[in-house]
Design a protein around this motif. Structure first.
Motif, short mmCIF file in Angstrom:
data_model
loop_
_atom_site.label_atom_id
_atom_site.label_comp_id
_atom_site.label_asym_id
_atom_site.label_seq_id
_atom_site.Cartn_x
_atom_site.Cartn_y
_atom_site.Cartn_z
N UNK A 1 0.91 -1.15 -0.03
CA UNK A 1 0.02 -0.17 0.03
C UNK A 1 0.81 1.26 0.06
N UNK A 2 2.02 1.13 0.73
CA UNK A 2 2.86 2.31 1.03
C UNK A 2 3.43 2.76 -0.45
N UNK A 3 3.64 1.49 -1.04
CA UNK A 3 4.19 1.87 -2.66
C UNK A 3 3.35 2.14 -3.71
N UNK A 4 2.16 2.16 -3.12
CA UNK A 4 1.03 2.34 -4.32
C UNK A 4 0.72 1.35 -5.03
N UNK A 5 0.87 0.02 -4.54
CA UNK A 5 0.52 -1.02 -5.57
C UNK A 5 -0.94 -0.99 -5.84
N UNK A 6 -1.37 -1.54 -7.01
CA UNK A 6 -2.72 -1.77 -7.36
C UNK A 6 -2.91 -3.00 -7.95
N UNK A 7 -4.09 -3.44 -7.99
CA UNK A 7 -4.53 -4.61 -8.88
C UNK A 7 -5.87 -5.10 -8.51
N UNK A 8 -6.46 -6.15 -9.56
CA UNK A 8 -7.78 -6.67 -8.99
C UNK A 8 -7.58 -7.49 -7.78
N UNK A 9 -8.53 -7.26 -6.90
CA UNK A 9 -8.64 -8.12 -5.61
C UNK A 9 -8.14 -9.69 -5.98
N UNK A 10 -9.08 -10.04 -6.66
CA UNK A 10 -8.90 -11.53 -6.94
C UNK A 10 -8.02 -11.81 -8.30
N UNK A 11 -7.38 -10.85 -8.67
CA UNK A 11 -6.60 -11.15 -10.01
C UNK A 11 -7.35 -10.54 -11.25
N UNK A 12 -8.56 -10.65 -11.14
CA UNK A 12 -9.35 -10.30 -12.36
C UNK A 12 -10.48 -9.23 -11.88
N UNK A 13 -10.88 -8.52 -12.94
CA UNK A 13 -12.18 -7.84 -12.68
C UNK A 13 -13.35 -8.80 -12.30
N UNK A 14 -14.18 -8.31 -11.25
CA UNK A 14 -15.20 -9.27 -10.70
C UNK A 14 -16.12 -9.43 -11.81
N UNK A 15 -16.51 -8.61 -12.85
CA UNK A 15 -17.32 -9.26 -14.04
C UNK A 15 -16.75 -10.26 -14.60
N UNK A 16 -15.41 -10.68 -14.42
CA UNK A 16 -14.86 -11.63 -15.49
C UNK A 16 -14.77 -12.93 -14.46
N UNK A 17 -14.92 -12.92 -13.27
CA UNK A 17 -15.05 -14.16 -12.27
C UNK A 17 -16.04 -15.14 -12.58
N UNK A 18 -15.77 -16.53 -12.91
CA UNK A 18 -16.94 -17.55 -13.13
C UNK A 18 -17.39 -18.01 -12.10
N UNK A 19 -18.59 -18.84 -12.05
CA UNK A 19 -18.97 -19.43 -10.96
C UNK A 19 -18.33 -20.47 -10.74
N UNK A 20 -18.09 -21.03 -9.24
CA UNK A 20 -17.28 -22.05 -8.93
C UNK A 20 -18.50 -23.35 -9.16
N UNK A 21 -18.01 -24.51 -9.24
CA UNK A 21 -18.96 -25.65 -9.21
C UNK A 21 -18.81 -26.26 -7.89
N UNK A 22 -20.14 -27.15 -7.65
CA UNK A 22 -20.12 -27.86 -6.47
C UNK A 22 -19.28 -29.08 -6.40
N UNK A 23 -18.71 -29.45 -5.59
CA UNK A 23 -17.68 -30.83 -5.76
C UNK A 23 -18.66 -31.82 -5.89
N UNK A 24 -18.49 -32.86 -6.56
CA UNK A 24 -19.20 -34.00 -6.79
C UNK A 24 -18.52 -35.22 -6.09
N UNK A 25 -18.80 -35.06 -4.70
CA UNK A 25 -18.01 -35.83 -3.83
C UNK A 25 -18.20 -37.52 -4.14
N UNK A 26 -19.46 -37.77 -4.66
CA UNK A 26 -19.90 -39.10 -4.76
C UNK A 26 -18.89 -39.82 -6.05
#
Ligand SMILES: NC(=O)c1ccc[n+]([C@@H]2O[C@H](COP(=O)([O-])OP(=O)(O)OC[C@H]3O[C@@H](n4cnc5c(N)ncnc54)[C@H](O)[C@@H]3O)[C@@H](O)[C@H]2O)c1
Ligand SMILES: N[C@@H](CCO)C(=O)O
Ligand code: NA
Length: 428
Positions: free
Chosen positions: A317-342
Motif C-alpha cells: 500500500x505504501x508503494x502504491x501497488x494496485x491490482x484486482x482483488x482476486x486477480x481479475x475484474x469481478x465481472x470476469x470471475x466465473x461461478x464455482x462448481x459444487x464438488x461431486x464427492x460421490x
C-alpha cells in the motif's frame, strides 16, 4: 518524509503483533518505501486492557466503523474477525471512501469477497489479504502475481494451523484432542470460535479464496465439500501410523472435466510424502501450474507470522501497488462448481465397530464385493473385555459412491454398533 497513516481495528493476537512489528521495523520500512508507516488510530473493545503497547498519541475509536468512515487515515487494517458487522461494515466504509484495506479475515472474504471486491473496484482502493490464507506464507501474491503466466490445474495443502497442530501432537504424544485444542488456543492459533478450525470451515474459507485466485472463480465457500477433524480418534491416528500413513486435514481444489472440484477433509497420506512431514502449526500449499509446480511451507498461524503478512501488504500500500482483488475484474470471475464427492476416486480407510457374532466378517466382505470394492487389508481387534470388535478395512481405489453404498448395506445388516469412520487415502 510522507506518512502512511494506519488505522488499526482489532488489537488481539494479530493486531497487537502488527502494532509491534511496525514499531520495530520502522526504520527499515522507511528506507524501503520512502514513507513512515505509523498507526495513528485504533479501535478495539476494551480500552482499559494492558496490551503492552505504547498507545500514547494514538486516537482511540470506540466504533471500528467510525474509524473506517471518519478517521484521518490512509489505510484501514481490519483485524477483528467475523463475517458480519462490524468487520464488514468497516471494510465497506473504508473502501467506499477510497481508503485501501488490509485484512486477515478469511471468513469475511469467503462470505462477502465478491461484494467487497466490487466496492474496491468502484472506488479504485486496494483490498489486500495476504494474512487471510496460510498466515505467513505469501501464497496470495504468488498465485495472483508471480504465477500469472501459468494455467493452474490444482491447488492443495494444509491450510489450518490449529488442526495440524492438534493432529501432530495427538499422533506424536498420544495426547487427547481437547488438550491439544486448548494448547492451540493458548498459543493464539485458533479462531475466536474454534469450531471454525476443527470442523473444517476455516480451511474451506481459505480454499475458496485460493480457488478464486488460481482459477478465476467467484469466491464461494458453500460449493465446497467440508469435513473436519472432530471425529478423529487416537485409535485412527495409531492405525494410520501402523499402516504407514499420517492423517492431515487437506484442502484441495482441482480442475476436472466438469468444473473446479473443491473439498476439505482428513486425508491419510504416505509418511514419506513431504506433506506428511509438515507438522505443528506449519502450513503447506502446493500449486500445480503448467509451467511451474511448487510447494510453499511456513507458519500458518500465530501473531508474528500473521503480522508478517499484514505488514507485507502495508508495504505494498505504501508503494502504491494496485491490482484486482482476486486477480481479475469481478465481472470476469466465473461461478464455482459444487464438488461431486460421490464421484471421488481413491483408497479408503473404514473403521467399523462390529458386534461379535458368527458371520459378521462374511457379511462385511460380501457387501464390499457387491460394490466391486477390492480390499487391500482387513484388521480385526477386540479390545480386552469389549463386547464389540474394531475392524479396519483398507480398500484399493474405488469410488465414494461405492463406499457409501457398502456401508449403508452393512448398517442395514445390523452387524455394526456405532457410526463408521471413513478416511480417504492418497497413495503413491
Ligand atoms: N490468530 C491467528 O493466528 C490468525 C492468523 C491469520 C488470520 N487471523 C485472522 O485475524 C483476525 C484477528 O484474529 P486474532 O487471532 O487476532 O483475534 P483476537 O480475538 O485475538 O483479536 C480480535 C480483536 O478484535 C477486537 N474486536 C472484536 N470484535 C470487535 C468489535 N465488534 N468491535 C471492536 N473491536 C472488536 C477484539 O477486542 C480484539 O482486540 C481474524 O479475522 C482471524 O481469522 C488470525
Ligand atoms: N485459526 C487459523 C488462523 C490462521 O488463519 C489457523 O489455525 O490456521
Ligand atoms: Na498468506
Amino acid at each position: 518524509m510522507s506518512e502512511l497513516k494506519v488505522g488499526l481495528a482489532g488489537l488481539g493476537t494479530v493486531g497487537a503483533a502488527v502494532f509491534r512489528m511496525l514499531e520495530r521495523r520502522k526504520a527499515e520500512l522507511e528506507a524501503r518505501t520512502g514513507r513512515t508507516l505509523r498507526v495513528t488510530a485504533v479501535a478495539a473493545r476494551d480500552r482499559s486492557r494492558d496490551r503492552g503497547l505504547d498507545l500514547g498519541g494514538v486516537i482511540w475509536f470506540e466504533d471500528p466503523v467510525a474509524l473506517a468512515r471518519d478517521g484521518d487515515i490512509d489505510v484501514f487494517v481490519e483485524l477483528m474477525g467475523g463475517d458480519g458487522d462490524p468487520a464488514k461494515a468497516a471494510v465497506a466504509a473504508a473502501l467506499d471512501r477510497g481508503i485501501p484495506v488490509v485484512t486477515a479475515n478469511k471468513a469475511l472474504l469467503a462470505k462477502c469477497g465478491v461484494e467487497l471486491a466490487q466496492r474496491a473496484e468502484a472506488s479504485r482502493a486496494g483490498l489486500h489479504f495476504e494474512a487471510a490464507v496460510a498466515g505467513g506464507i505469501p501464497i496470495v501474491k504468488t498465485l495472483r502475481e508471480s504465477l500469472a503466466g501459468n494455467t493452474i490445474e490444482r491447488v492443495s495443502g494444509i491450510l489450518n494451523g490449529t488442526c495440524n497442530y492438534i493432529l501432530t501432537r495427538m499422533a506424536e504424544e498420544k495426547l487427547s484432542f481437547h488438550v491439544c485444542l486448548g494448547e492451540a488456543q493458548r498459543l493464539g492459533y485458533a479462531e475466536a470460535d474454534p469450531t471454525f478450525d476443527i470442523d473444517g470451515f476455516d480451511t474451506a474459507h481459505k480454499l475458496a479464496i485460493l480457488t478464486s485466485l488460481a482459477f478465476g472463480t467467484q469466491v464461494d465457500a458453500d460449493s465446497i465439500y467440508v469435513e473436519g477433524i472432530r471425529q478423529l480418534t487416537l485409535a485412527d491416528l495409531e492405525a494410520a501410523d501402523d499402516l504407514g500413513y499420517r492423517v492431515k486435514l487437506l484442502g484441495v481444489a482441482v480442475r476436472t472435466e466438469t468444473g473446479i472440484e473443491q473439498r476439505v477433509h482428513p486425508t491419510m497420506v504416505p509418511k514419506h510424502w513431504p506433506i506428511a512431514q509438515v507438522s505443528g502449526v506449519t502450513n503447506a500449499v502446493a500449486v500445480d501450474g503448467d509451467a511451474v509446480a511448487l510447494t510453499l511451507v511456513g507458519p500458518g498461524a500465530g501473531g508474528a507470522a500473521t503480522a508478517s503478512a499484514v505488514v507485507g501488504d502495508l508495504f505494498d500500500v505504501a508503494r502504491g501497488a494496485r491490482g484486482y482483488t482476486f486477480g481479475l475484474p469481478v465481472a470476469e470471475l466465473t461461478k464455482a462448481e459444487r464438488a461431486a464427492m460421490q464421484r471421488h476416486e481413491g483408497g479408503y480407510y473404514i473403521r467399523l465397530a462390529v458386534v461379535n457374532k458368527p458371520g459378521t466378517a462374511a457379511t462385511i466382505a460380501r457387501r464390499m464385493a457387491d460394490e466391486q470394492i477390492s480390499l487391500e487389508s482387513i484388521m480385526q481387534r477386540r479390545p480386552d473385555g469389549a463386547e464389540t470388535a474394531r475392524v479396519i478395512l483398507i480398500t484399493y481405489a474405488t469410488t465414494e459412491e461405492a463406499v457409501r453404498r457398502a456401508i449403508a448395506a452393512i448398517e442395514a445388516d445390523g452387524v455394526i454398533s456405532a457410526l463408521p469412520q471413513v478416511i480417504r487415502i492418497e497413495k503413491d
